[in-house]
Design a protein around this motif. Structure first.
Motif, short mmCIF file in Angstrom:
data_model
loop_
_atom_site.label_atom_id
_atom_site.label_comp_id
_atom_site.label_asym_id
_atom_site.label_seq_id
_atom_site.Cartn_x
_atom_site.Cartn_y
_atom_site.Cartn_z
N VAL A 6 0.85 -1.21 -0.19
CA VAL A 6 0.05 -0.05 -0.06
C VAL A 6 0.75 1.50 -0.13
O VAL A 6 0.59 2.12 -0.89
N HIS A 7 1.85 1.24 0.81
CA HIS A 7 2.74 2.50 1.17
C HIS A 7 3.58 2.53 -0.28
O HIS A 7 3.64 3.81 -0.59
N ALA A 8 4.10 1.67 -0.97
CA ALA A 8 4.72 1.83 -2.05
C ALA A 8 4.21 1.80 -3.33
O ALA A 8 4.57 2.06 -4.43
N CYS A 9 2.75 1.65 -3.36
CA CYS A 9 1.77 1.73 -4.35
C CYS A 9 2.46 0.71 -5.60
O CYS A 9 2.34 1.02 -6.57
N GLU A 10 2.51 -0.69 -5.15
CA GLU A 10 2.95 -1.54 -6.13
C GLU A 10 1.87 -2.37 -6.17
O GLU A 10 1.21 -2.97 -5.15
N VAL A 11 1.64 -3.14 -7.46
CA VAL A 11 0.58 -4.20 -7.79
C VAL A 11 1.00 -5.37 -6.87
O VAL A 11 2.16 -5.89 -6.59
N LEU A 12 -0.07 -5.92 -6.12
CA LEU A 12 0.14 -7.21 -5.10
C LEU A 12 -0.65 -8.12 -5.75
O LEU A 12 -1.75 -8.15 -6.41
N ARG A 13 0.30 -9.47 -5.75
CA ARG A 13 -0.34 -10.82 -6.25
C ARG A 13 -0.45 -11.56 -4.89
O ARG A 13 0.60 -11.76 -4.11
N PHE A 14 -1.63 -12.20 -4.74
CA PHE A 14 -1.63 -13.13 -3.59
C PHE A 14 -2.64 -14.44 -3.98
O PHE A 14 -3.69 -14.18 -4.62
N ASP A 15 -2.38 -15.44 -3.14
CA ASP A 15 -3.51 -16.46 -3.21
C ASP A 15 -4.42 -16.36 -2.24
O ASP A 15 -4.18 -15.78 -0.95
N TYR A 16 -5.72 -16.42 -2.43
CA TYR A 16 -6.83 -16.16 -1.65
C TYR A 16 -7.67 -17.39 -1.15
O TYR A 16 -8.31 -17.98 -2.09
N ALA A 17 -7.44 -17.90 0.03
CA ALA A 17 -8.13 -19.05 0.42
C ALA A 17 -9.76 -18.83 0.52
O ALA A 17 -10.11 -17.86 0.90
N GLY A 18 -10.67 -19.88 -0.03
CA GLY A 18 -11.95 -19.71 0.27
C GLY A 18 -12.53 -19.02 -0.97
O GLY A 18 -13.62 -18.86 -1.09
N ALA A 19 -11.75 -18.59 -2.22
CA ALA A 19 -12.32 -18.04 -2.99
C ALA A 19 -13.10 -18.79 -4.08
O ALA A 19 -14.13 -18.60 -4.83
N ASP A 20 -12.55 -20.19 -4.15
CA ASP A 20 -13.34 -21.19 -4.79
C ASP A 20 -13.94 -22.20 -4.27
O ASP A 20 -13.35 -22.90 -3.44
N GLN A 21 -15.26 -22.45 -4.37
CA GLN A 21 -16.25 -23.32 -3.39
C GLN A 21 -15.87 -24.77 -3.94
O GLN A 21 -16.03 -25.71 -2.93
N ASP A 22 -15.55 -25.18 -5.26
CA ASP A 22 -15.36 -26.36 -5.45
C ASP A 22 -14.15 -27.07 -5.34
O ASP A 22 -13.69 -28.10 -5.64
N GLY A 23 -13.10 -26.10 -4.67
CA GLY A 23 -11.58 -26.53 -4.37
C GLY A 23 -10.69 -26.72 -5.71
O GLY A 23 -9.77 -26.88 -5.37
N ALA A 24 -11.22 -25.97 -6.77
CA ALA A 24 -10.43 -26.05 -7.90
C ALA A 24 -9.18 -25.09 -7.67
O ALA A 24 -9.39 -23.93 -6.97
N GLU A 25 -8.11 -25.24 -8.33
CA GLU A 25 -6.84 -24.29 -8.16
C GLU A 25 -7.30 -22.86 -8.96
O GLU A 25 -7.70 -23.17 -10.13
N THR A 26 -7.26 -21.94 -8.40
CA THR A 26 -7.60 -20.59 -8.89
C THR A 26 -6.13 -19.87 -9.19
O THR A 26 -5.26 -19.91 -8.44
N PRO A 27 -5.95 -19.11 -10.24
CA PRO A 27 -4.82 -18.10 -10.35
C PRO A 27 -4.98 -17.06 -9.38
O PRO A 27 -5.91 -16.78 -8.64
N PRO A 28 -3.49 -16.72 -8.94
CA PRO A 28 -3.37 -15.57 -7.87
C PRO A 28 -4.29 -14.33 -8.19
O PRO A 28 -4.26 -13.96 -9.42
N ARG A 29 -4.75 -13.58 -7.25
CA ARG A 29 -5.34 -12.31 -7.39
C ARG A 29 -4.34 -11.11 -7.63
O ARG A 29 -3.23 -11.05 -7.28
N ARG A 30 -4.66 -10.09 -8.67
CA ARG A 30 -3.84 -9.14 -8.82
C ARG A 30 -4.44 -7.92 -8.67
O ARG A 30 -5.66 -7.56 -9.17
N VAL A 31 -3.93 -7.13 -7.57
CA VAL A 31 -4.74 -5.96 -7.14
C VAL A 31 -3.85 -4.81 -7.10
O VAL A 31 -2.53 -5.10 -6.83
N GLN A 32 -4.56 -3.45 -6.96
CA GLN A 32 -3.73 -2.36 -6.78
C GLN A 32 -4.14 -2.04 -5.09
O GLN A 32 -5.36 -1.47 -5.14
N PRO A 33 -3.28 -2.38 -4.30
CA PRO A 33 -3.91 -2.10 -2.92
C PRO A 33 -3.98 -0.71 -2.27
O PRO A 33 -3.02 0.14 -2.78
N HIS A 34 -5.19 -0.35 -1.86
CA HIS A 34 -5.38 0.96 -1.34
C HIS A 34 -5.13 1.24 0.20
O HIS A 34 -4.71 2.23 0.47
#
Length: 323
Positions: free
Chosen positions: A150-178
């Motif tokens: 947030v402080h450096a205004c850098e795009v953040l990539r992360f894995d997010y648990a619980g994002a997919d209900q059927d348990g399939a592997e999902t790509p990492p989220r890409r966000v601009q943290p605010h």
């Protein structure tokens, strides 16, 4: 006579309470001799406190104005914990907001440059609600990684648990943290989701950051410009008015003391020994009706009509389930 360490702390406290202290008055307040006062002042000077003496009929001492206290020693974990505690305290509603803000400024000034930089990267916006469930623990390393992005205004990539209900592997989220915020005892990351092209709020305890972070970005303007109002509206499902989308009024055949014990956001009015009025809000009419139904008591709907319709809708659904 108190022990030397306790006496030094008492003397330092008095010197910080007012600008000038006559030596005789200090001796009287501390119940010691003027000679002991002089020795204790020398001990404080040896510890780094800039105490100056002034002459005159009431000659005495003062703690030099505008000077810093000697450096405090904190390990990294203590520095992070102190910064989090003081920043949350500024919005705790406990009447210590101004004192906590000043304490954070003072602590920052006396820290070594390395720890001061870490404190500066940890900017927290606290949004407080009464906690009604156990608060999940968040690793301090995750909080530091999120706040640094947030402080450096850098795009953040992360894995997010619980994002997919059927348990399939999902790509990492890409966000601009605010912003990194707290709500009802939980930590959240407010960010612009690059893949969904919209604002999102992520639970920090479900985030596993990936390294390295992405490129720098120019922060977007948050709708409304108020972080607390934006987060509150999102959690309430609000349209931006600052209130629940659905608000209704009912009369329950229960004592007001019982209903108020389990009502965090509603207004409860006593109508009799075993009868009360409840005004409550929710993100949907069926959701509001279901919340009121949990009190397991006879209900009289005062209004509006949408709430009556929601009770009828749930009645049909529950009847089908029972059949």
């Amino acid at each position: 006579m108190p022990k030397t360490s306790a006496r030094l702390l008492a003397l330092l406290s008095l010197l910080q309470a007012r600008r000038d202290w006559p030596g005789a008055l200090l001796a009287e307040r501390l119940n010691i001799s003027p000679r002991t006062v002089r020795r204790d002042v020398e001990r404080l000077r040896e510890l780094g406190y800039p105490i100056v003496a002034f002459k005159g009929p009431d000659g005495g001492y003062r703690l030099d104005a505008g000077s810093e206290l000697p450096p405090l020693l904190f390990d990294d974990e203590q520095a992070v914990a102190l910064a989090i505690a003081l920043q949350i305290a500024t919005t705790s509603g406990a009447g210590i907001e101004e004192a906590a803000a000043r304490a954070l400024t003072t602590v920052r000034q006396v820290m070594p440059a390395r720890l001061r930089h870490r404190i500066d990267t940890l900017q927290v916006t606290a949004v407080e609600r009464p906690a009604t469930r156990p608060d999940p623990r968040v690793d301090s390393g995750v909080l530091m990684a999120l706040s640094a992005a947030v402080h450096a205004c850098e795009v953040l990539r992360f894995d997010y648990a619980g994002a997919d209900q059927d348990g399939a592997e999902t790509p990492p989220r890409r966000v601009q943290p605010h912003h990194l915020v707290t709500w009802s005892g939980r930590w959240y990351l407010l960010a612009w989701d690059l893949d969904r092209d919209d604002w999102r709020i992520f639970r920090a305890d479900r985030i596993t950051p990936r390294t390295p972070t992405g490129p720098r970005f120019t922060p977007r303007e948050l709708p409304g410009g108020d972080v607390a109002a934006f987060v509150t509206n999102r959690f309430q499902g609000s349209d931006g008015s600052g209130d629940w989308l659905c608000r209704g009024e009912v009369i329950l055949d229960l004592p007001a003391a019982v209903v108020s014990r389990y009502t965090r956001d509603g207004v409860v009015e006593e109508l009799g020994p075993k009868r009360c009025r409840l005004v409550l809000g929710s993100w949907s009419w069926p959701g509001l009706a279901a919340t009121i139904g949990r009190f397991d008591a006879d209900i009289e709907v005062v209004g509006p009509a949408e709430l009556k319709n929601a009770f009828a809708h749930l009645a049909r659904r529950y009847a089908d389930a029972a059949g």
